[in-house]
Scaffold this motif. Sequence first.
Motif, PDB file in Angstrom:
ATOM      1  N   ALA A 219      -3.578  -7.896  -8.633  1.00 49.57           N
ATOM      2  CA  ALA A 219      -4.674  -6.817  -8.663  1.00 49.57           C
ATOM      3  C   ALA A 219      -5.003  -6.318  -7.090  1.00 49.57           C
ATOM      4  CB  ALA A 219      -6.078  -7.662  -9.263  1.00 49.57           C
ATOM      5  N   ILE A 220      -5.163  -7.335  -6.099  1.00 53.38           N
ATOM      6  CA  ILE A 220      -5.299  -6.644  -4.723  1.00 53.38           C
ATOM      7  C   ILE A 220      -4.150  -5.679  -4.262  1.00 53.38           C
ATOM      8  CG2 ILE A 220      -5.373  -7.580  -2.521  1.00 53.38           C
ATOM      9  CD1 ILE A 220      -6.759  -9.974  -3.265  1.00 53.38           C
ATOM     10  N   LEU A 221      -2.921  -5.950  -4.730  1.00 56.77           N
ATOM     11  CA  LEU A 221      -1.691  -5.156  -4.274  1.00 56.77           C
ATOM     12  C   LEU A 221      -1.966  -3.913  -4.889  1.00 56.77           C
ATOM     13  CD1 LEU A 221       1.250  -4.494  -3.111  1.00 56.77           C
ATOM     14  CD2 LEU A 221       1.774  -5.357  -5.273  1.00 56.77           C
ATOM     15  N   ILE A 222      -2.458  -3.752  -6.110  1.00 60.62           N
ATOM     16  CA  ILE A 222      -2.710  -2.429  -6.804  1.00 60.62           C
ATOM     17  C   ILE A 222      -3.899  -1.676  -6.210  1.00 60.62           C
ATOM     18  CG2 ILE A 222      -3.026  -1.230  -9.042  1.00 60.62           C
ATOM     19  CD1 ILE A 222      -1.805  -3.501 -10.420  1.00 60.62           C
ATOM     20  N   MET A 223      -4.762  -2.507  -5.818  1.00 57.04           N
ATOM     21  CA  MET A 223      -5.895  -1.835  -5.195  1.00 57.04           C
ATOM     22  C   MET A 223      -5.557  -1.295  -3.784  1.00 57.04           C
ATOM     23  SD  MET A 223      -9.453  -3.991  -3.922  1.00 57.04           S
ATOM     24  CE  MET A 223     -10.433  -3.705  -5.585  1.00 57.04           C
ATOM     25  N   VAL A 224      -4.782  -1.820  -2.974  1.00 60.16           N
ATOM     26  CA  VAL A 224      -4.326  -1.101  -2.065  1.00 60.16           C
ATOM     27  C   VAL A 224      -3.533   0.037  -1.974  1.00 60.16           C
ATOM     28  CG1 VAL A 224      -2.820  -1.813   0.110  1.00 60.16           C
ATOM     29  CG2 VAL A 224      -4.190  -3.590  -0.636  1.00 60.16           C
ATOM     30  N   GLN A 225      -2.732   0.140  -3.371  1.00 55.59           N
ATOM     31  CA  GLN A 225      -2.054   1.253  -3.556  1.00 55.59           C
ATOM     32  C   GLN A 225      -3.007   2.498  -3.966  1.00 55.59           C
ATOM     33  OE1 GLN A 225       0.630  -0.377  -6.762  1.00 55.59           O
ATOM     34  NE2 GLN A 225       2.245   0.969  -5.829  1.00 55.59           N
ATOM     35  N   ALA A 226      -4.051   2.097  -4.553  1.00 55.25           N
ATOM     36  CA  ALA A 226      -4.955   2.984  -5.274  1.00 55.25           C
ATOM     37  C   ALA A 226      -5.762   3.463  -3.967  1.00 55.25           C
ATOM     38  CB  ALA A 226      -6.103   2.490  -6.212  1.00 55.25           C
ATOM     39  N   THR A 227      -6.310   2.723  -2.915  1.00 52.51           N
ATOM     40  CA  THR A 227      -6.707   3.045  -1.753  1.00 52.51           C
ATOM     41  C   THR A 227      -5.695   4.113  -0.711  1.00 52.51           C
ATOM     42  OG1 THR A 227      -7.691   0.953  -1.753  1.00 52.51           O
ATOM     43  CG2 THR A 227      -8.148   1.984   0.229  1.00 52.51           C
ATOM     44  N   THR A 228      -4.641   3.643  -0.702  1.00 47.23           N
ATOM     45  CA  THR A 228      -3.847   4.556   0.262  1.00 47.23           C
ATOM     46  C   THR A 228      -3.801   6.005  -0.637  1.00 47.23           C
ATOM     47  OG1 THR A 228      -2.567   2.573   0.531  1.00 47.23           O
ATOM     48  CG2 THR A 228      -1.533   4.771   1.143  1.00 47.23           C
ATOM     49  N   LEU A 229      -3.632   5.876  -1.894  1.00 47.87           N
ATOM     50  CA  LEU A 229      -3.662   7.227  -2.443  1.00 47.87           C
ATOM     51  C   LEU A 229      -4.998   8.138  -2.317  1.00 47.87           C
ATOM     52  CD1 LEU A 229      -1.785   9.032  -4.476  1.00 47.87           C
ATOM     53  CD2 LEU A 229      -2.724   7.864  -6.257  1.00 47.87           C
ATOM     54  N   ASN A 230      -6.059   7.143  -2.212  1.00 42.69           N
ATOM     55  CA  ASN A 230      -7.541   7.851  -2.020  1.00 42.69           C
ATOM     56  C   ASN A 230      -7.461   8.328  -0.905  1.00 42.69           C
ATOM     57  OD1 ASN A 230      -9.953   8.538  -2.591  1.00 42.69           O
ATOM     58  ND2 ASN A 230     -10.947   6.523  -2.683  1.00 42.69           N
ATOM     59  N   VAL A 231      -6.827   7.722   0.254  1.00 44.77           N
ATOM     60  CA  VAL A 231      -7.073   8.276   1.620  1.00 44.77           C
ATOM     61  C   VAL A 231      -5.994   9.405   1.566  1.00 44.77           C
ATOM     62  CG1 VAL A 231      -6.183   7.737   4.014  1.00 44.77           C
ATOM     63  CG2 VAL A 231      -7.434   5.914   2.688  1.00 44.77           C
ATOM     64  N   ALA A 232      -4.948   9.617   1.021  1.00 43.40           N
ATOM     65  CA  ALA A 232      -4.063  10.731   0.914  1.00 43.40           C
ATOM     66  C   ALA A 232      -5.058  11.933   0.283  1.00 43.40           C
ATOM     67  CB  ALA A 232      -2.827  10.445   0.372  1.00 43.40           C
ATOM     68  N   PHE A 233      -5.668  11.819  -0.757  1.00 39.85           N
ATOM     69  CA  PHE A 233      -6.533  12.708  -1.293  1.00 39.85           C
ATOM     70  C   PHE A 233      -7.547  13.302  -0.403  1.00 39.85           C
ATOM     71  CE2 PHE A 233      -4.271  11.952  -5.075  1.00 39.85           C
ATOM     72  CZ  PHE A 233      -4.497  12.698  -6.094  1.00 39.85           C
ATOM     73  N   ASN A 234      -8.026  12.519   0.269  1.00 36.13           N
ATOM     74  CA  ASN A 234      -9.301  12.698   1.108  1.00 36.13           C
ATOM     75  C   ASN A 234      -8.642  13.161   2.845  1.00 36.13           C
ATOM     76  OD1 ASN A 234     -10.927  12.230  -0.752  1.00 36.13           O
ATOM     77  ND2 ASN A 234     -11.309   9.961  -0.100  1.00 36.13           N
ATOM     78  N   SER A 235      -7.594  13.120   2.903  1.00 40.34           N
ATOM     79  CA  SER A 235      -7.022  13.892   4.115  1.00 40.34           C
ATOM     80  C   SER A 235      -7.090  15.299   4.290  1.00 40.34           C
ATOM     81  CB  SER A 235      -5.730  13.457   4.531  1.00 40.34           C
ATOM     82  OG  SER A 235      -4.769  13.827   3.415  1.00 40.34           O
ATOM     83  N   VAL A 281      -3.298   5.585 -14.034  1.00 42.92           N
ATOM     84  CA  VAL A 281      -4.534   4.813 -13.990  1.00 42.92           C
ATOM     85  C   VAL A 281      -5.186   4.716 -12.690  1.00 42.92           C
ATOM     86  CG1 VAL A 281      -5.395   2.381 -14.284  1.00 42.92           C
ATOM     87  CG2 VAL A 281      -3.919   3.099 -15.742  1.00 42.92           C
ATOM     88  N   LEU A 282      -3.954   5.005 -11.713  1.00 49.50           N
ATOM     89  CA  LEU A 282      -4.434   4.832 -10.198  1.00 49.50           C
ATOM     90  C   LEU A 282      -5.014   6.046  -9.996  1.00 49.50           C
ATOM     91  CD1 LEU A 282      -1.307   3.556  -8.360  1.00 49.50           C
ATOM     92  CD2 LEU A 282      -3.501   2.353  -8.751  1.00 49.50           C
ATOM     93  N   LEU A 283      -4.779   7.150 -10.406  1.00 53.01           N
ATOM     94  CA  LEU A 283      -5.435   8.547 -10.478  1.00 53.01           C
ATOM     95  C   LEU A 283      -6.929   8.421 -10.894  1.00 53.01           C
ATOM     96  CD1 LEU A 283      -2.583  11.135 -11.192  1.00 53.01           C
ATOM     97  CD2 LEU A 283      -3.736  10.438  -8.882  1.00 53.01           C
ATOM     98  N   LEU A 284      -6.907   7.593 -12.053  1.00 48.37           N
ATOM     99  CA  LEU A 284      -8.228   7.646 -12.606  1.00 48.37           C
ATOM    100  C   LEU A 284      -9.235   6.774 -11.611  1.00 48.37           C
ATOM    101  CD1 LEU A 284     -10.342   7.715 -15.089  1.00 48.37           C
ATOM    102  CD2 LEU A 284      -9.278   5.884 -16.022  1.00 48.37           C
TER     103      LEU A 284
END
Length: 532
Positions: A219-235, A281-284
């Motif tokens: 779950a922590i691993l998937i959270m880091v993936q979602a966080t990295t994707l979120n940073v990419a969206f907000n760059s 799910v990560l995009l959600l």
Amino acid sequence: NAWLVLVDLLLLQLLLYEVMPEVSSAYVFLNIDLSLLRFISAELTRGYFLEHNEAKYTERRERVYTCMRIPKELEKLMFFGIFLCLDAFLYVFTLLPLRVFLAMFRFITLPCYGLSDRRLLQPAQVCDVLKGVILVICYFMMHYVDYSMMYHLIRGQSVIKLYIIYNMLEVADRLFSSFGQDILDALYWTATEPKERKRAHIGVIPHFFMAVLYVFLHAILIMVQATTLNVAFNSHNKSLLTIMMSNNFVEIKGSVFKKFEKNNLFQMSNSDIKERFTNYVLLLIVCLRNMEQFSWNPDHLWVLFPDVCMVVASEIAVDIVKHAFITKFNDITADVYSEYRASLAFDLVSSRQKNAYTDYSDSVSRRMGFIPLPLAVLLIRVVTSSIKVQGVLAYVCVVLFYCGLISLKVLNSIVLLGKSCQYVKEAKMEEKLFNPVLTATPGKPAGKQQSTFKSTQGISTGENGSTSVTSQPVQQENSPSLLVTSNSDQFLTTPDGEEKDISQDSSELKHRSAKKDLLEIDRFTICGNRID
């Protein structure tokens, strides 16, 4: 200009001087008079006949037609597989809590009915309780992980470093998925296997803690993936998002120029289904976190919408190109995806049988490598931290939302079951589904029991090596009751060693082809040839 014309004439003369001996020798060989004009005339008027090599060009045309059919057939498989993953994912939120409640109710009210039954809980109920307890424990453990601190820590890194981190996370996610289902299966079997001594129940404890640790880390691993994707969206310049999307095209280079068979392509298709659903799910999760930061302003959703569409479109385009060229280079027809869809449908139909050996969500995990527990833990953690429930009206909305999820789960299951029956019927796999297979009883080898069963009924072997029942066995008075199960239950749950014994002792398996049937292939059986 005059000098240039003079130089061109000299070069032309030199070229003719060098070329004419070769032309003359060719014309002498062909017994044709030497003439430059005749050579030019022949080059302009000579023809060729494609019909002399009709088989070759017909095959090339069929390859083009196959590549044009791949997007349609692949998306049919992806659409069906994504809804299978959705069904297993919704099971964690809808039916699993109800099943845990029923199991606890049975455990509490069991003294009222007496202790005539040796089992306090049925094996399926024990597995449900274990899943529920793991889900609750990991949810409370996730509260100690600060999402905001992780976001700012990742945002402070350079673009190249984040790109490398994201690639490492994808590899780690596949490794976790590969080993995680084995950990959970080991826990379920250790908790439900028949035990002669009470001391043997202690072995469940280390397996349980290992399963909790796995779900928490995944779950922590998937959270880091979602966080990295979120940073990419907000760059601001979207450079990181572009680099992360271009990473998908690396899959084409790593997959297209390899030798593939139908079984390997089936494994890769299942992996692509799981990857696409996980990305949704990560995009959600990314959209929920961004909407929370902007106080649920609906205008910000339209800002995120183009980026979401770009990520989804790139994923679809990469899958289509990858599968199109893999089928082209390996001479695989587009009809193979209908076979894959029928195999997935067979899993669903067989899990609905009365004597099924496994739950359907577990069979999806084995087939596609999709384990819903870590993803469900992360989604519950994000939703509860993003949405505040205050007041009676809010709780009423939560109850209505839960009822809506149950309705969606039931509707999705009914539609999937109906389509699965249709696909199984179209693939003519009913005989594999309803053909009774005898399981070995304690104290008797499987081979002897199968030979006894064959003597009581006629079995005919077809061209494909599968057996079909021609007459029903005669039930004797003193013979033990025979358990009738499906073929799918056998290959889904039988250990490797047991499969070897059955294949050695059964005479009807001698004519089986060397290649494994698609129904016997899952993500974890062929470790050497597994394609991720």
